[in-house]
Scaffold this active site. Sequence first.
Site, PDB file in Angstrom:
ATOM      1  N   CYS A 274       0.875  -1.176   0.000  1.00 24.55           N
ATOM      2  CA  CYS A 274       0.000   0.000   0.000  1.00 24.55           C
ATOM      3  C   CYS A 274       0.914   1.228   0.000  1.00 24.55           C
ATOM      4  O   CYS A 274       1.593   1.472   1.006  1.00 24.55           O
ATOM      5  CB  CYS A 274      -0.900  -0.018   1.227  1.00 24.55           C
ATOM      6  SG  CYS A 274      -2.028   1.402   1.314  1.00 24.55           S
TER       7      CYS A 274
ATOM      8  N   ASN B   5       1.550  -5.365  -5.558  1.00 28.37           N
ATOM      9  CA  ASN B   5       0.128  -5.692  -5.702  1.00 28.37           C
ATOM     10  C   ASN B   5      -0.268  -5.408  -7.153  1.00 28.37           C
ATOM     11  O   ASN B   5       0.406  -4.690  -7.869  1.00 28.37           O
ATOM     12  CB  ASN B   5      -0.707  -4.870  -4.705  1.00 28.37           C
ATOM     13  CG  ASN B   5      -0.570  -3.367  -4.919  1.00 28.37           C
ATOM     14  OD1 ASN B   5       0.352  -2.882  -5.576  1.00 28.37           O
ATOM     15  ND2 ASN B   5      -1.504  -2.618  -4.385  1.00 28.37           N
TER      16      ASN B   5
ATOM     17  N   HIS C 151      -2.101  -4.141 -10.623  1.00 26.84           N
ATOM     18  CA  HIS C 151      -2.759  -2.947 -11.157  1.00 26.84           C
ATOM     19  C   HIS C 151      -3.032  -3.117 -12.640  1.00 26.84           C
ATOM     20  O   HIS C 151      -2.311  -3.841 -13.333  1.00 26.84           O
ATOM     21  CB  HIS C 151      -1.878  -1.708 -10.934  1.00 26.84           C
ATOM     22  CG  HIS C 151      -1.755  -1.338  -9.490  1.00 26.84           C
ATOM     23  ND1 HIS C 151      -2.637  -0.497  -8.866  1.00 26.84           N
ATOM     24  CD2 HIS C 151      -0.884  -1.766  -8.534  1.00 26.84           C
ATOM     25  CE1 HIS C 151      -2.287  -0.392  -7.599  1.00 26.84           C
ATOM     26  NE2 HIS C 151      -1.239  -1.153  -7.362  1.00 26.84           N
TER      27      HIS C 151
ATOM     28  N   ASN D 297      -6.429  -3.799  -8.815  1.00 27.32           N
ATOM     29  CA  ASN D 297      -6.746  -2.375  -8.670  1.00 27.32           C
ATOM     30  C   ASN D 297      -6.770  -1.766 -10.071  1.00 27.32           C
ATOM     31  O   ASN D 297      -5.824  -1.980 -10.846  1.00 27.32           O
ATOM     32  CB  ASN D 297      -5.673  -1.681  -7.824  1.00 27.32           C
ATOM     33  CG  ASN D 297      -5.500  -2.352  -6.470  1.00 27.32           C
ATOM     34  OD1 ASN D 297      -6.302  -2.142  -5.558  1.00 27.32           O
ATOM     35  ND2 ASN D 297      -4.472  -3.185  -6.328  1.00 27.32           N
TER      36      ASN D 297
ATOM     37  N   GLU E 284     -10.193   0.504  -6.165  1.00 25.80           N
ATOM     38  CA  GLU E 284      -9.238  -0.317  -5.429  1.00 25.80           C
ATOM     39  C   GLU E 284      -9.815  -1.675  -5.044  1.00 25.80           C
ATOM     40  O   GLU E 284     -10.917  -1.756  -4.480  1.00 25.80           O
ATOM     41  CB  GLU E 284      -8.796   0.388  -4.139  1.00 25.80           C
ATOM     42  CG  GLU E 284      -7.744   1.437  -4.336  1.00 25.80           C
ATOM     43  CD  GLU E 284      -6.984   1.705  -3.060  1.00 25.80           C
ATOM     44  OE1 GLU E 284      -6.685   0.719  -2.333  1.00 25.80           O
ATOM     45  OE2 GLU E 284      -6.696   2.886  -2.778  1.00 25.80           O
TER      46      GLU E 284
ATOM     47  N   CYS F 283      -4.538   6.338  -4.506  1.00 29.76           N
ATOM     48  CA  CYS F 283      -3.938   5.003  -4.373  1.00 29.76           C
ATOM     49  C   CYS F 283      -2.465   5.157  -4.728  1.00 29.76           C
ATOM     50  O   CYS F 283      -2.144   5.513  -5.869  1.00 29.76           O
ATOM     51  CB  CYS F 283      -4.638   4.023  -5.330  1.00 29.76           C
ATOM     52  SG  CYS F 283      -3.928   2.367  -5.347  1.00 29.76           S
TER      53      CYS F 283
ATOM     54  N   GLY G 298      -1.171   2.614  -7.082  1.00 28.64           N
ATOM     55  CA  GLY G 298      -1.864   2.889  -8.350  1.00 28.64           C
ATOM     56  C   GLY G 298      -1.283   4.087  -9.070  1.00 28.64           C
ATOM     57  O   GLY G 298      -1.077   4.070 -10.285  1.00 28.64           O
TER      58      GLY G 298
END
Length: 266
Positions: free
Chosen positions: A73, A143, A145, A176, A194, A203, A206
């Site tokens: 994050c 993560n 995207h 995301n 998200e 984000c 992001g």
Amino acid sequence: MKFTKGHGTGNDFVIIEDLEGTVELTPALVAALCDRRFGIGGDGVLRVQPSADPAAVYFMDYWNSDGSLSEMCGNGVRVFARYLHTTGLAGDEIPLSTRGGLRTAYVEGDLVRVDMAPPALLGDSAAVIDGVSYPGLAISMGNPHLVCDVPAEVAEAVDLSRAPETDPVLFPAGVNVEFSVKLAENHRRMRVYERGSGETMSCGTGATAVGVAALHTSGRDTGTVTVDVPGGRLEVTRDARTSWLAGPAVLTFTGELDPTTLARRP
Ligand SMILES: N[C@H](CCC[C@H](N)C(=O)O)C(=O)O
């Protein structure tokens, strides 16, 4: 249970310091803490735990507001660093462990800059909303995207009240989805849906993916891109080694609650 609220460009988090390992977090409790009517309210929870990795003192235990976990994050790690710095638990340069690996944050006055690690470009895919397919570039920041370049009027009108349909093979655990609008060569504006939190005001991973995609589509592997989000402005840089995210991160208030009596949405 004591908590602190903080946000980075409007992406807000409930921070729980749990260095003694006395707090039992569950998906249901996280969802109740993040509930904006029945609880504190937030896009996620950041729990401060001791790091198992000796390269860092602290581990960022990040949860989305629906109670799901994520590897990383970007705004969260910046707010996490702000909390550690403000409370005297850490100095200006803060190595942190996350489920996505080691990240280092640098507190620079009002800004917090994070080494987000190198992005991984995973190829072309698309997001479908209301039967319309939006082509995008899949990028991992630890993560997943999907960055969809769209005209301004599409970004403004697209319905992000529910998850876009995406490729379950490429994104087996969800993704995301960013809708990126080109304002200038090194300037984007984005909206984001998200995974695990819905549409947010910002984000960090992001925005970094949007900056990396902006450089990539113009044939560059290095450079700096300003990314405007509904909650403010972030700066993304990609250099020969890694990617960087910089922006404001603030603590807003502290509080205390009894998790056993915290209301649950009926
Ligand atoms: N919802 C994301 C995690 C939080 C990302 C975002 N808040 C950020 O600042 O990077 C996911 O499930 O991968």
